[in-house]
Design an enzyme around this catalytic site. Sequence first.
Site, PDB file in Angstrom:
ATOM      1  N   TYR A 182       7.181  -9.756   6.954  1.00 51.88           N
ATOM      2  CA  TYR A 182       7.128  -8.304   7.060  1.00 51.88           C
ATOM      3  C   TYR A 182       7.856  -7.872   8.322  1.00 51.88           C
ATOM      4  CZ  TYR A 182       3.488  -7.906   3.446  1.00 51.88           C
ATOM      5  OH  TYR A 182       2.797  -7.938   2.261  1.00 51.88           O
ATOM      6  N   ASP A 222       0.814  -1.212   0.000  1.00 50.30           N
ATOM      7  CA  ASP A 222       0.000   0.000   0.000  1.00 50.30           C
ATOM      8  C   ASP A 222       0.851   1.266   0.000  1.00 50.30           C
ATOM      9  OD1 ASP A 222      -2.763  -1.062   0.120  1.00 50.30           O
ATOM     10  OD2 ASP A 222      -2.053  -1.976   1.981  1.00 50.30           O
TER      11      ASP A 222
END
Length: 286
Positions: free
Chosen positions: A111, A53
């Site tokens: 992540y 994003d």
Amino acid sequence: MKRTPSALWIWYRGTDYLGFQRQPGGLTVQEALEGSLRKAGVPYPIMPAGRTDRGVHARMQVASVRLPPFYTSEMLTERIAPHLPPDLGLCVARRPDPGFHAQWSAAGKEYRYRIQLGGTPTEAWRPFVMEPSTEPRLEGSVLRPERVAELLALAVGQRDFYAFHEHSSLRKPRTLESSTLHELGNGLFEARLRGDGFGRYQVRYLVGSALLTAAGALSEEHYRSALDSGTTIPGLKAPAKGLLLWEVRYAPELDPFTPEERARPPGLPQVPPFCLPVGSDSEAAA
């Protein structure tokens, strides 16, 4: 004649991009990369391992692309370099196994999320770190790292993370293999989340809600209930700037990249957010 498949390992700083996927209204990573590929003689679209994003960074994003006949991955590495913007780069381009697909072959991802739990971030790290003191719901809170680590660890396992991702993402069981907190030095900490797949904003909601619970602004009962049954909670979506897609994993027989490349990515800038601070307790592990 057939076009040649290639697997690209790319990195980028997401600060000035509207996200990965091509969209109207501003520059995206996909547009920047495909524009550079066209200038290098590859006029075909890419297929990424997934999307990130707006404002999210990537140490390792993987993309599949077809090359023109007689055009090799080695040629691409050389020809694309002059056309890449300074916040986007190529680590490795390689011809993969015939069955390889950047997205559908992926076995999991890791992540990392950087949080300043003490002191103040250095100027080099500030654009890539969450500062809880700037979040209204956390302002004035004392966040003990051991408490944050304990709450992050509760999320491990196969479960419905419906309360921790956008409802536009498919609702299904996902496995979070590990969720740990590491001290990087000078009050900077790194949450590492490794799993078989993540819904949109899942890492940011998990980290933000763990911080909210550690601060006492969300009860542990509600946090546990959200993990165990998907019950909606007023969680916190941590800001994008602290999030880094660290690694995309593939089964050994399909992985286009060597263990040595994964340990020391060629061409990866040794600056924030990709490097670790000198002397951190995580240097050896990385």
